[in-house]
Design an enzyme around this catalytic site. Structure first.
Site, PDB file in Angstrom:
ATOM      1  N   CYS A  32       0.873  -1.176   0.000  1.00  0.00           N
ATOM      2  CA  CYS A  32       0.000   0.000   0.000  1.00  0.00           C
ATOM      3  C   CYS A  32       0.908   1.223   0.000  1.00  0.00           C
ATOM      4  O   CYS A  32       1.772   1.352   0.877  1.00  0.00           O
ATOM      5  CB  CYS A  32      -0.870  -0.012   1.258  1.00  0.00           C
ATOM      6  N   CYS A  78      -0.700   3.619  -6.249  1.00  0.00           N
ATOM      7  CA  CYS A  78      -1.697   3.005  -5.362  1.00  0.00           C
ATOM      8  C   CYS A  78      -1.865   1.572  -5.834  1.00  0.00           C
ATOM      9  O   CYS A  78      -2.000   1.324  -7.037  1.00  0.00           O
ATOM     10  CB  CYS A  78      -3.023   3.758  -5.454  1.00  0.00           C
TER      11      CYS A  78
HETATM   12  N1  DGL Z   1      -3.994   0.625  -1.709  1.00  0.00           N
HETATM   13  C1  DGL Z   1      -3.702   1.838  -1.025  1.00  0.00           C
HETATM   14  C2  DGL Z   1      -2.457   2.505  -1.650  1.00  0.00           C
HETATM   15  O1  DGL Z   1      -1.671   1.861  -2.320  1.00  0.00           O
HETATM   16  C3  DGL Z   1      -4.842   2.873  -0.865  1.00  0.00           C
HETATM   17  C4  DGL Z   1      -5.812   2.707   0.266  1.00  0.00           C
HETATM   18  C5  DGL Z   1      -6.083   3.799   1.341  1.00  0.00           C
HETATM   19  O2  DGL Z   1      -6.165   5.016   1.172  1.00  0.00           O
HETATM   20  O3  DGL Z   1      -6.346   3.373   2.453  1.00  0.00           O
HETATM   21  O4  DGL Z   1      -2.235   3.666  -1.432  1.00  0.00           O
END
Ligand code: DGL
Length: 296
Positions: free
Chosen positions: A74, A185
């Protein structure tokens, strides 16, 4: 670090499954324990120090499950908590921010690179700092895309709402003349088709996941700790702090193979006292929240 122990994978939701998908090909003999902090999602809209605390709690939880190494799958959590995690945990922790940067520097000709991610990721400026270290001539144009993670969370990877949101977010980056796009993301590799359609065929899309998994493989090799699971032997563990059924259904669709069982465990306390405009969009019972937002 024991070779039979699982690798911990952390995301706030299904986004980290895009890293799991890469790991399945490159490291099929590893066992995984995946934690999605769906109850406290999104981290991307929270102040840095609050998000950092949540990341450390979530990583500690994975360590308590016996993780031999942890992948922060993430970008938001990597920006908020990776640095603090290095001082805190006795096992290797890997960040998804960094591994794709040399590839993006090599791909850009006009030195104008677009970055899409959450507000937390884009505002952290971490990608821009890492680009500057890699190639000081590169300019990073960041675009926060708060609607996209909840759309992926609900499985709407090809919906009209999602197409509209992707086009709306990419438009200003195209106006800036970017010639390379960095996915900031882990939810976004699941939107590759819509992103490609909105960008046209000439702009390379850099997904750091493959580079991250190569780095993980190198770390495990260095520690003499590569897993030896027989394929089909032990299943991975998937744990979420909320909405286990949605995670099972959407996660199976995104991975292209069934997730059979999802455990529900709350880690830490719910986040209170913050106005998070996009919170409703992550709630499967309020599916129309995104549409309402797009119409305003
Ligand atoms: N999958 C997360 C990322 O790579 C985003 C999720 C979030 O904001 O909690 O930033």
């Amino acid at each position: 670090m024991k070779r039979d122990n699982p690798i911990g994978v952390f995301d706030t939701g299904v986004g980290g499954l895009s890293v799991v998908r890469e790991m399945a090909t490159a490291l099929p003999r590893e066992r995984l324990v995946y934690f999605a902090d769906r109850a406290r999602q999104p981290y991307g809209a929270l102040p840095h120090d609050i998000a950092e605390g949540l990341v450390l709690e979530s990583l500690q939880f994975l360590l308590d499950q016996g993780a031999k190494a942890i992948v922060i799958a993430c970008n938001t959590a990597s920006a908020a908590g990776y640095e603090a995690s290095l001082k805190r945990f006795p096992i290797p922790v890997l960040s998804v921010i960094g591994p794709g940067i040399p590839a993006a520097c090599a791909a850009t000709r006009n030195k104008r690179v677009g970055l899409i991610g959450t507000k937390g990721t884009v505002e952290s400026g971490l990608h821009a700092r890492m680009f500057a270290d890699c190639d000081p001539a590169v300019r990073v144009f960041g675009q926060a895309c708060p609607l996209l993670p909840p759309l992926v969370e609900l499985g709407k990877v090809e919906a009209d709402d999602t197409r509209l949101a992707v086009e709306t977010y990419l438009h200003p980056l195209l106006e800036q003349g970017i010639d390379t796009l960095m996915l900031g993301c882990t939810h976004f590799p699941f939107l590759h088709k819509l992103i490609r359609q909105a960008l046209g065929s000439d702009i390379p899309i850099i997904d750091p996941n493959g580079y991250l998994v190569q780095e993980l493989q190198a770390v495990l090799t260095r520690h003499n700790c590569l897993g030896e699971r027989q394929v089909g032997q032990e299943e991975h563990r998937f744990i979420v702090s909320r909405y286990p059924d949605i995670f099972r259904d959407v996660g199976s669709m995104l991975l292209g193979k069934p997730i059979r069982h999802v455990e529900e465990i709350m880690v830490g306390k719910p986040v209170e006292g913050y106005e998070i405009p996009e919170k409703d969009m992550y709630d499967p019972k309020k599916e129309n929240a995104v549409r309402r937002f797009l119409e305003t």
